[in-house]
Design an enzyme around this catalytic site. Structure first.
Site, PDB file in Angstrom:
ATOM      1  N   GLU A 100       0.838  -1.214   0.000  1.00 40.23           N
ATOM      2  CA  GLU A 100       0.000   0.000   0.000  1.00 40.23           C
ATOM      3  C   GLU A 100       0.864   1.252   0.000  1.00 40.23           C
ATOM      4  O   GLU A 100       1.970   1.250   0.536  1.00 40.23           O
ATOM      5  CB  GLU A 100      -0.912   0.011   1.239  1.00 40.23           C
ATOM      6  CG  GLU A 100      -2.284  -0.600   1.005  1.00 40.23           C
ATOM      7  CD  GLU A 100      -3.209   0.288   0.174  1.00 40.23           C
ATOM      8  OE1 GLU A 100      -2.727   1.161  -0.574  1.00 40.23           O
ATOM      9  OE2 GLU A 100      -4.437   0.111   0.266  1.00 40.23           O
ATOM     10  N   ASP A 101       0.349   2.326  -0.580  1.00 38.09           N
ATOM     11  CA  ASP A 101       1.063   3.603  -0.524  1.00 38.09           C
ATOM     12  C   ASP A 101       0.856   4.263   0.835  1.00 38.09           C
ATOM     13  O   ASP A 101       1.777   4.861   1.387  1.00 38.09           O
ATOM     14  CB  ASP A 101       0.640   4.541  -1.661  1.00 38.09           C
ATOM     15  CG  ASP A 101      -0.866   4.706  -1.754  1.00 38.09           C
ATOM     16  OD1 ASP A 101      -1.599   3.838  -1.250  1.00 38.09           O
ATOM     17  OD2 ASP A 101      -1.323   5.709  -2.327  1.00 38.09           O
ATOM     18  N   ASP A 104      -4.240   4.925   6.309  1.00 35.90           N
ATOM     19  CA  ASP A 104      -4.778   6.107   6.976  1.00 35.90           C
ATOM     20  C   ASP A 104      -5.688   5.600   8.105  1.00 35.90           C
ATOM     21  O   ASP A 104      -5.209   5.218   9.173  1.00 35.90           O
ATOM     22  CB  ASP A 104      -5.517   6.908   5.891  1.00 35.90           C
ATOM     23  CG  ASP A 104      -5.946   8.295   6.323  1.00 35.90           C
ATOM     24  OD1 ASP A 104      -6.230   8.490   7.503  1.00 35.90           O
ATOM     25  OD2 ASP A 104      -6.039   9.187   5.469  1.00 35.90           O
ATOM     26  N   PHE A 154      -2.679  16.900   4.411  1.00 41.98           N
ATOM     27  CA  PHE A 154      -3.012  16.395   3.081  1.00 41.98           C
ATOM     28  C   PHE A 154      -1.730  16.165   2.292  1.00 41.98           C
ATOM     29  O   PHE A 154      -1.132  17.098   1.771  1.00 41.98           O
ATOM     30  CB  PHE A 154      -3.928  17.374   2.344  1.00 41.98           C
ATOM     31  CG  PHE A 154      -4.793  16.683   1.339  1.00 41.98           C
ATOM     32  CD1 PHE A 154      -6.159  16.561   1.528  1.00 41.98           C
ATOM     33  CD2 PHE A 154      -4.221  16.097   0.204  1.00 41.98           C
ATOM     34  CE1 PHE A 154      -6.942  15.884   0.602  1.00 41.98           C
ATOM     35  CE2 PHE A 154      -5.003  15.417  -0.710  1.00 41.98           C
ATOM     36  CZ  PHE A 154      -6.364  15.313  -0.518  1.00 41.98           C
ATOM     37  N   ARG A 167      -0.080  12.709  -8.554  1.00 42.12           N
ATOM     38  CA  ARG A 167       0.480  11.367  -8.370  1.00 42.12           C
ATOM     39  C   ARG A 167       1.896  11.292  -8.935  1.00 42.12           C
ATOM     40  O   ARG A 167       2.739  10.562  -8.416  1.00 42.12           O
ATOM     41  CB  ARG A 167      -0.378  10.318  -9.087  1.00 42.12           C
ATOM     42  CG  ARG A 167      -1.771  10.113  -8.490  1.00 42.12           C
ATOM     43  CD  ARG A 167      -2.397   8.869  -9.112  1.00 42.12           C
ATOM     44  NE  ARG A 167      -3.837   8.798  -8.954  1.00 42.12           N
ATOM     45  CZ  ARG A 167      -4.460   8.308  -7.877  1.00 42.12           C
ATOM     46  NH1 ARG A 167      -3.772   7.861  -6.863  1.00 42.12           N
ATOM     47  NH2 ARG A 167      -5.779   8.273  -7.835  1.00 42.12           N
TER      48      ARG A 167
HETATM   49  C1  PRP Z   1      -5.765   5.415  -0.594  1.00 44.30           C
HETATM   50  C2  PRP Z   1      -4.644   4.395  -0.335  1.00 44.30           C
HETATM   51  C3  PRP Z   1      -5.315   3.351   0.495  1.00 44.30           C
HETATM   52  C4  PRP Z   1      -6.399   4.107   1.224  1.00 44.30           C
HETATM   53  C5  PRP Z   1      -5.967   4.344   2.629  1.00 44.30           C
HETATM   54  O1  PRP Z   1      -6.462   5.034  -1.726  1.00 44.30           O
HETATM   55  O2  PRP Z   1      -4.111   3.877  -1.537  1.00 44.30           O
HETATM   56  O3  PRP Z   1      -5.858   2.323  -0.306  1.00 44.30           O
HETATM   57  O4  PRP Z   1      -6.578   5.367   0.568  1.00 44.30           O
HETATM   58  O5  PRP Z   1      -6.990   4.987   3.368  1.00 44.30           O
HETATM   59  P1  PRP Z   1      -7.672   4.293   4.640  1.00 44.30           P
HETATM   60  O6  PRP Z   1      -6.592   3.660   5.465  1.00 44.30           O
HETATM   61  O7  PRP Z   1      -8.296   5.466   5.361  1.00 44.30           O
HETATM   62  O8  PRP Z   1      -8.689   3.319   4.179  1.00 44.30           O
HETATM   63  P2  PRP Z   1      -7.550   5.987  -2.438  1.00 44.30           P
HETATM   64  O9  PRP Z   1      -8.916   5.592  -1.979  1.00 44.30           O
HETATM   65  O10 PRP Z   1      -7.170   7.433  -2.250  1.00 44.30           O
HETATM   66  O11 PRP Z   1      -7.440   5.570  -3.974  1.00 44.30           O
HETATM   67  P3  PRP Z   1      -6.150   5.637  -4.957  1.00 44.30           P
HETATM   68  O12 PRP Z   1      -5.243   4.497  -4.545  1.00 44.30           O
HETATM   69  O13 PRP Z   1      -6.696   5.447  -6.331  1.00 44.30           O
HETATM   70  O14 PRP Z   1      -5.494   6.984  -4.751  1.00 44.30           O
END
Ligand code: PRP
Length: 184
Positions: A100-101, A104, A154, A167
């Site tokens: 994962e990136d 949160d 952010f 990105r």
């Molecule tokens: C981001 C990230 C995780 C998630 C983390 O994805 O890649 O999958 O949010 O948030 P959380 O821990 O609060 O669930 P996003 O929904 O922004 O989609 P993306 O990967 O297309 O940017």
């Protein structure tokens, strides 16, 4: 106007990110030697991390991707997600590492882990580049590898977006508040 002009401050430079990824990849190469793990990542944010991490790993691996949509608003995760692209590979008996990136709230990772665990992998762990621990709701996640902790601001760049932009920044930074508020 350059994309980087919208950044209030840089948190991690390109060099710092790549150094940290090399260290994480070395650790993964040691821990998973002889198991040929499957690296699973979720589109789109983890794309850059997956590409660099997997290239820095020195043992045999395979890679696969999932895509999900969340039902939440644009800046906050609700955990209500739907799978729109499943894995191509079967994971039963495999050693799986979810890449994962950012973690949160942890709700997305929790959903993905529950989905993957039901398929009986030999092991299932998380490797995340960023950890925004201050916002965690699910605190039982098996985060085995963590790149950096980030403040509750952010953050964009290196895969992380604001309204799908930023990105492609090679570094990670905090978006100027006026940029966030102007789009609300
Ligand atoms: C981001 C990230 C995780 C998630 C983390 O994805 O890649 O999958 O949010 O948030 P959380 O821990 O609060 O669930 P996003 O929904 O922004 O989609 P993306 O990967 O297309 O940017």
């Amino acid at each position: 106007m350059a994309l980087a002009d919208d950044i209030a401050r840089v948190l991690f430079t390109e060099a710092q990110i790549q150094d940290r990824i090399r260290a994480m990849a070395a650790q993964i190469s040691r821990d998973y030697a002889a198991t040929a793990p499957l690296l699973v990542s979720v589109l789109k944010g983890a794309l850059y991390f997956m590409a660099d991490l997997s290239r820095a790993i020195t043992i045999p691996i395979t890679i696969d991707f999932m895509a999900i949509t969340s039902y939440g608003d644009e800046t906050a995760s609700t955990g209500a997600v739907r799978l729109i692209k499943d894995l191509d590979e079967k994971i039963t008996g495999r050693h799986v590492l979810l890449v994962e990136d950012i973690i949160d709230t942890g709700l997305t990772a929790d959903y993905l882990l529950r989905t993957l665990r039901a398929r009986d992998p030999a092991s299932l762990n998380i490797c995340t580049l960023l950890d925004k621990a201050a916002r965690r709701i699910v605190d039982t996640l098996p985060i085995q590898y963590r790149g950096f902790e980030v403040p509750d601001e952010f953050v964009v760049g290196y895969g992380l977006d604001h309204r799908q932009l930023y990105r492609n920044l090679p570094f990670i930074g905090v978006l100027k508040p006026e940029v966030v508020s102007a789009s609300r």
